[in-house]
Design a protein around this motif. Structure first.
Motif, short mmCIF file in Angstrom:
data_model
loop_
_atom_site.label_atom_id
_atom_site.label_comp_id
_atom_site.label_asym_id
_atom_site.label_seq_id
_atom_site.Cartn_x
_atom_site.Cartn_y
_atom_site.Cartn_z
N PRO A 151 -7.31 18.28 28.96
CA PRO A 151 -7.67 18.88 30.25
C PRO A 151 -8.86 19.82 30.13
N ALA A 152 -9.70 19.82 31.17
CA ALA A 152 -10.88 20.68 31.29
C ALA A 152 -12.03 20.26 30.37
N HIS A 153 -11.85 19.19 29.59
CA HIS A 153 -12.91 18.74 28.71
C HIS A 153 -13.70 17.59 29.35
N VAL A 154 -14.98 17.54 29.05
CA VAL A 154 -15.83 16.40 29.37
C VAL A 154 -16.65 16.09 28.12
N SER A 155 -16.57 14.87 27.67
CA SER A 155 -17.38 14.45 26.52
C SER A 155 -18.51 13.55 27.01
N VAL A 156 -19.72 13.89 26.62
CA VAL A 156 -20.91 13.14 27.03
C VAL A 156 -21.46 12.42 25.79
N ILE A 157 -21.60 11.11 25.92
CA ILE A 157 -22.08 10.28 24.81
C ILE A 157 -23.52 9.91 25.09
N VAL A 158 -24.39 10.16 24.12
CA VAL A 158 -25.80 9.82 24.25
C VAL A 158 -26.19 8.85 23.14
N VAL A 159 -26.99 7.85 23.53
CA VAL A 159 -27.44 6.83 22.58
C VAL A 159 -28.96 6.80 22.62
N ARG B 168 -11.50 14.15 27.75
CA ARG B 168 -11.52 13.70 26.36
C ARG B 168 -12.36 14.67 25.53
N ASP B 169 -11.87 14.99 24.33
CA ASP B 169 -12.62 15.78 23.37
C ASP B 169 -12.95 14.87 22.20
N LEU B 170 -14.12 14.27 22.24
CA LEU B 170 -14.49 13.28 21.24
C LEU B 170 -15.00 13.91 19.95
N THR B 171 -14.98 15.24 19.87
CA THR B 171 -15.28 15.88 18.59
C THR B 171 -14.04 15.94 17.71
N ARG B 172 -12.89 15.60 18.26
CA ARG B 172 -11.67 15.55 17.46
C ARG B 172 -11.73 14.38 16.48
N PRO B 173 -10.88 14.36 15.48
CA PRO B 173 -10.78 13.19 14.61
C PRO B 173 -10.44 11.94 15.41
N LEU C 204 -31.17 16.55 18.78
CA LEU C 204 -31.07 15.98 20.13
C LEU C 204 -29.74 16.35 20.77
N LEU C 205 -28.65 16.30 20.02
CA LEU C 205 -27.35 16.66 20.57
C LEU C 205 -27.33 18.11 21.04
N ARG C 206 -27.93 19.00 20.27
CA ARG C 206 -27.95 20.41 20.66
C ARG C 206 -28.81 20.62 21.91
N ALA C 207 -29.92 19.89 22.01
CA ALA C 207 -30.78 20.03 23.19
C ALA C 207 -30.10 19.52 24.44
N VAL C 208 -29.42 18.39 24.35
CA VAL C 208 -28.69 17.85 25.50
C VAL C 208 -27.56 18.79 25.90
N ALA C 209 -26.86 19.34 24.92
CA ALA C 209 -25.78 20.28 25.22
C ALA C 209 -26.31 21.52 25.93
N ALA C 210 -27.47 22.02 25.49
CA ALA C 210 -28.06 23.19 26.15
C ALA C 210 -28.48 22.87 27.58
N LEU D 235 -17.54 21.46 27.44
CA LEU D 235 -18.47 20.35 27.28
C LEU D 235 -18.59 19.96 25.81
N ARG D 236 -18.58 18.66 25.56
CA ARG D 236 -18.80 18.12 24.22
C ARG D 236 -19.87 17.04 24.33
N VAL D 237 -20.89 17.10 23.48
CA VAL D 237 -21.95 16.09 23.45
C VAL D 237 -21.93 15.43 22.08
N VAL D 238 -21.76 14.11 22.09
CA VAL D 238 -21.57 13.38 20.83
C VAL D 238 -22.39 12.09 20.86
N GLY D 239 -22.48 11.48 19.70
CA GLY D 239 -23.06 10.16 19.59
C GLY D 239 -22.01 9.09 19.87
N PRO D 240 -22.42 7.83 19.96
CA PRO D 240 -21.49 6.76 20.32
C PRO D 240 -20.59 6.35 19.15
N ALA D 241 -19.49 5.73 19.51
CA ALA D 241 -18.63 5.05 18.53
C ALA D 241 -18.83 3.56 18.73
N TYR D 242 -18.89 2.83 17.63
CA TYR D 242 -19.17 1.40 17.70
C TYR D 242 -17.95 0.60 17.25
#
Length: 333
Positions: free
Chosen positions: A160-168, A146-151, A184-190, A202-209
């Motif tokens: 394929p080949a994507h992993v999205s990591v959600i941090v709260v 999943r690429d959760l940076t998409r709309p 924080l998102l940039r630090a986790v991604a690094a 790799l994609r690091v994003v915040g949660p969806a509610y």
């Protein structure tokens, strides 16, 4: 030196054959001929003989060779003790095995979550945020392909080949929908970038509610104070759906878990002042009631968390007098 858990002296041909024969009835009840003339027994005997030879050879490995193997396993930064004869080789082997078993690379979605829980708090990237409070992660979740940076309309498409990591992050001042900062998102991604497979995007994003509402009519017990019963009901529902302490394991409901009517009924049935509940309705993408035969839950996407937004209760006491209470998320502020 012996490096097998039971000791090679115990891995004799006779002991191995006895153990194999004891396992046959449980693993293959139809195998009843255990005589040496049986082809299967002949193979078991062959493997037992080979195992005894290998166990003897392993036990004959000199300590100097084992120290050399440890140097290969532990990498160029590791050095054997100055006096290997005086050092405990068993402890060194055990430490090397523990390091081999430690997850320091992310391959699966579970690996990403483990690294953020176990390794992130002490990492240089977390320390680089300056304040330990800014580096805290209350919840993490990884979604493969999943690429959760998409709309939002296309985020659920296979990637394929994507992993999205959600941090709260932890909520600040009863915040209903906590969101991570860009820093924080940039630090986790690094932090994760150095541990991912080279082909993983790799994609690091915040949660969806996903906001939900609950409405119900309650029948109270004869001795129940209506105001107390309603307040207890609101508190119990909020606790059950709390994104950090709710759910069956008191760590928050899992990401993407549908909200079922039965979840609400289970909370209401456990209240000591409530005799029964009826007309329970869930609202989210669409209303859900017990009379709806086709749908009994509000579905969530794999990266969404359910947030309780509104509770509407009407309770009847033993005299059938109605008592109403409405709670909304703004009331927490």
């Amino acid at each position: 030196m012996s490096i097998t858990p039971t000791g090679p002296d115990e891995l004799t041909y006779a002991a191995l054959m006895a153990e194999a024969r004891a396992l046959i009835p449980a693993l293959h009840p139809g195998w009843t001929d255990h005589n040496p003339s049986d082809p299967g027994i002949a193979l078991v005997e062959l493997f037992a003989w080979l195992t005894e030879i290998l166990a003897f050879q392993v036990d004959e490995v000199p300590d100097a060779h084992t120290w050399s193997f440890l140097a290969l396993l532990n990498g160029p930064a590791w050095r054997p003790p100055p006096d290997p004869a005086a050092a405990d080789l068993g402890d060194a082997v055990a430490a090397a095995l523990r390091e081999l078993e430690r997850r320091h690379r992310a391959v699966t979605a579970a690996d990403y979550e483990h690294l953020l829980r176990a390794e992130w708090p002490g990492s240089p990237e977390a320390a680089g945020l300056g304040d330990a409070r800014l580096a805290r992660l209350a919840r993490v979740h990884a979604v493969a392909r999943r690429d959760l940076t998409r709309p939002a309309a296309t985020a659920e498409r296979d990637a394929p080949a994507h992993v999205s990591v959600i941090v709260v992050p932890p909520p600040a001042h009863a915040e209903a929908r906590p969101a991570p900062s860009e820093k924080l998102l940039r630090a986790v991604a690094a932090f994760l970038d150095a541990r991912r497979l080279v082909t993983t995007r790799l994609r690091v994003v915040g949660p969806a509610y996903a906001e939900i509402g609950i409405a119900a009519r309650l029948g109270l017990r004869a001795d129940a104070p209506p105001a107390q019963a309603l307040a207890d009901t609101v508190a119990a529902l909020r606790a059950a759906f709390d994104m950090f302490t709710g759910g069956p394991e008191d760590i928050g409901r899992p990401f993407g878990e549908p909200v079922h009517l039965s979840d609400v009924y289970a909370v209401l049935d456990a209240l000591p002042l409530v005799d029964f509940a009826e007309d329970v309705t869930l609202t989210g993408g669409r209303p859900v009631t017990a009379e709806d035969d086709s749908v009994s839950a509000i579905g969530l996407a794999p990266h969404e968390l359910a947030v309780l937004r509104r509770i509407e209760l009407v309770a009847h006491d033993s005299y059938r007098r109605p008592h109403a209470l409405t709670w909304t998320a703004q009331d927490t502020g």
